[in-house]
Design an enzyme around this catalytic site. Structure first.
Site, mmCIF file in Angstrom:
data_model
loop_
_atom_site.group_PDB
_atom_site.id
_atom_site.type_symbol
_atom_site.label_atom_id
_atom_site.label_comp_id
_atom_site.label_asym_id
_atom_site.label_seq_id
_atom_site.Cartn_x
_atom_site.Cartn_y
_atom_site.Cartn_z
ATOM 1 N N SER A 197 -9.563 -13.206 -51.349
ATOM 2 C CA SER A 197 -8.184 -12.776 -51.149
ATOM 3 C C SER A 197 -7.839 -12.794 -49.651
ATOM 4 C CB SER A 197 -8.004 -11.384 -51.769
ATOM 5 O OG SER A 197 -6.657 -11.068 -51.886
ATOM 6 N N ARG B 187 1.007 0.232 -54.644
ATOM 7 C CA ARG B 187 -0.331 0.057 -55.207
ATOM 8 C C ARG B 187 -0.262 -0.242 -56.707
ATOM 9 N NH1 ARG B 187 -5.073 -1.861 -53.659
ATOM 10 N NH2 ARG B 187 -6.850 -0.747 -54.520
ATOM 11 N N ASP C 40 -6.272 -15.990 -62.421
ATOM 12 C CA ASP C 40 -5.591 -15.440 -61.235
ATOM 13 C C ASP C 40 -4.218 -16.089 -61.090
ATOM 14 O OD1 ASP C 40 -4.805 -14.562 -58.736
ATOM 15 O OD2 ASP C 40 -6.642 -15.134 -57.707
ATOM 16 N N HIS D 104 -6.948 -11.825 -60.537
ATOM 17 C CA HIS D 104 -7.301 -11.965 -59.125
ATOM 18 C C HIS D 104 -8.537 -11.131 -58.723
ATOM 19 C CE1 HIS D 104 -6.662 -12.667 -54.887
ATOM 20 N NE2 HIS D 104 -6.512 -11.371 -54.641
ATOM 21 N N ASP D 105 -8.591 -9.903 -59.212
ATOM 22 C CA ASP D 105 -9.679 -8.999 -58.828
ATOM 23 C C ASP D 105 -11.056 -9.386 -59.378
ATOM 24 O OD1 ASP D 105 -8.730 -7.268 -56.998
ATOM 25 O OD2 ASP D 105 -8.482 -5.551 -58.338
#
Lengths: 202, 348
Positions: free
Chosen positions: B142, B198, B293, B326-327
């Site tokens: 990232s 967040r 992602d 993505h994570d």
């Protein structure tokens, strides 16, 4: 036979050349070429499992789909581009052959010959789609979406202005290799192998 | 946590100057005699220098515990791993919460806007200070992947291998948009806004499939709707919890700065084209994307790889198969682990 086909590819690849293997699988061929011919090799494959295996062997690879062509690759950036047992699985074989010869000086193509006598017999006697030792799939699950013969391939090369440098029919046994005349390869060779290059434009 | 202090001013991309700066960092493993086994780990937006092992203060595991350690893919028995907190962050490096030496008060929003390139320039000073000329590898996912790319371009002779995970040469407009909404929320109300930023972040870091599998439309407690605006769905409760947890551990201004740095990152704008950006690079690259992602889609990683191929650079590209979005690069993945381990181990 697989062994013989691989041997023929290795024989044809020049020492220390730059080789691009399209549909490189687990990287076995590139590894052998690296060992025997000291090549600088690069592979492309669509399966992540194969990409991981190649990386384990220290082979550089690109995880991608040949149906998108070779857009990142510069013209004539490789000496040899190999397309081994992959042509029949490609949506646009014409485009891939042209891309191969754009990126490479020479191409080596191998594919199953669907005009092999056992395949013909299957169709003629049983009336069913080909299923042989070399083509073990059912019609509904085969990855081989393009059905071609050695004769068909030659014809396409002619149409696309591709020069056939060398034709190496792949037989099941070495006796057959001695026995069958060249004019009967389309009937008796289960696989075809060709070394091709672009015809120099006038 | 260790700290490196520089009394030398750091000139930033914006043209402004930081009169001095500090970089917080941790190291794992041992530097060999020839100083050839150092690996720099670059963290993502909310990360810190504490990449692995248990933190003695917070008792939290490091953010990349899965990947770094003895016998792990980034093997600390073999490598000297340096993990530094980025410039602009709130975990020990100089950033908006630091004291401005000129006013003796905290910078807050008077801190100059920084870029990924500024972060890398500050890290390079740390590497100088550690007396390491060449890094065996720089690795990051990232925002860490952006730093890795910048390292390979800004310091082409100091990086032997570069592993870029779930990153891109520039944020796509959709990701840019999410960043903007996050910053707007923070600018409207620092505390509550940070929580909302967040929450948005967490949606973008996951995939539809992973949220669906984990939460679906399940209700938290009641069997039926309460016909009120209280927290009812499990996904609501999860996001709120993540938002509140983040407010307790992160500085709102810092979020603005790091988010802006990511939005500004654009190799194509900075260097004219990807080819001219990468042309000085000598590193071997491993570019990896995550199949699910959508924040940094595979297409963007393929663009990176293709540009390197065009330039005849050594590069491997693969798309890691994972449903978690993505994570995923922070989660357990055999494919990711094997790729990293083998790429670091391979001789060629």
């Amino acid at each position: 036979m697989k062994h013989y086909a691989q041997e023929q590819i290795i024989t044809h690849v020049p020492l220390q050349s730059k080789v691009l293997d399209l549909g490189c699988g687990d990287g076995a061929l590139l590894l052998k070429l690296n060992k025997i011919k000291k090549i600088k090799g690069y592979g492309i494959d669509i399966l992540i499992e194969n990409i991981v295996k190649c990386t384990e062997q220290g082979i550089s690879v690109y995880h991608g789909d040949l149906n998108e062509g070779l857009p990142g690759f510069a013209t004539h950036s490789y000496d040899i581009v190999i397309l081994s047992q992959t042509l029949q699985q490609i949506e646009d074989p014409k485009m891939v052959l042209e891309e191969m010869l754009r990126v490479g000086q020479q191409g080596i193509v191998t594919f199953p010959n669907f005009a092999y006598w056992k395949v013909r017999l299957n169709l003629f006697l049983k009336g069913s789609a080909p299923k042989t030792k070399h083509l073990p799939y059912e019609w509904y699950n085969t990855p081989n979406i393009r059905v071609l013969s050695i004769a068909d391939f030659k014809q396409l090369c002619h149409k696309l202005g591709i020069k056939i440098v060398k034709e190496i029919p792949i037989y099941t046994t070495s006796v057959q290799r001695q026995l069958f005349p060249k004019c009967l390869t389309n009937l008796f060779a289960p696989e075809g192998m060709f070394v091709i290059e672009k015809t120099a434009s006038l | 946590m260790k700290k490196f202090s520089s009394d030398q001013p750091l000139t930033l991309s914006s043209g402004k100057t930081l009169p001095s700066f500090k970089i917080a960092y941790d190291t794992y493993g041992t530097l060999n005699a020839t100083k050839s086994n150092a690996i720099l780990i670059c963290h993502a937006l909310s990360g810190d220098s504490h990449a692995t092992n248990l933190n003695s203060e917070t008792e939290n595991p490091g953010w990349w515990q899965l990947m770094i350690g003895p016998g792990k893919p980034i093997d600390t028995d073999q490598f000297f791993v340096i993990s530094s907190n980025v410039l602009g962050s709130c975990y020990g490096s100089t950033g908006p919460i630091s004291t401005n030496p000129e006013t003796q008060g905290p910078y807050h929003l008077s801190f100059p806007v920084i870029t990924i390139e500024d972060m890398v320039n500050a890290q390079a000073k740390l590497i100088d200070y550690l007396d390491i000329t060449t890094l065996f590898a720089v690795i990051g996912g990232s925002m860490g992947g952006m730093q890795t790319l910048q390292w390979s371009i800004s310091h082409p002779n100091r990086v032997k291998k570069a592993i870029v995970i779930a990153a891109a040469a520039q944020l796509g407009p959709q990701s840019l948009a999410f960043n903007t909404v996050g910053r707007e929320a923070v600018l409207t109300d620092p505390k509550h806004g940070l929580s909302i930023a967040r929450m948005i972040g967490h949606i973008t870091y996951r995939s539809d499939e992973s949220i669906g599998t984990k939460f679906g439309r399940k209700l938290q407690e009641n069997a039926d709707y309460g016909y009120a605006f209280s927290t009812e769905f499990e996904i609501e409760s999860y996001l709120k919890y993540q938002g509140e947890k983040f407010v307790n551990r992160f500085d709102a201004n810092t979020y603005l700065y790091l988010s802006k740095a990511m939005s500004y990152f654009d190799l194509i704008k900075t260097y004219g084209s990807l080819e001219s950006a990468f042309s000085p690079c000598t590193a071997q690259f491993l570019i990896m994307s995550i199949s699910s992602d959508w924040l940094y889609p595979s297409k963007q990683s393929r663009e990176l790889a293709k540009s390197l191929i065009k330039l005849n650079k050594t590069v491997s590209y693969c798309e890691i198969d994972s449903p978690h979005g993505h994570d995923s690069f922070l989660m357990e993945s055999d494919q990711l682990s094997t790729m990293i381990r083998c790429f670091l181990g391979s001789k060629s």
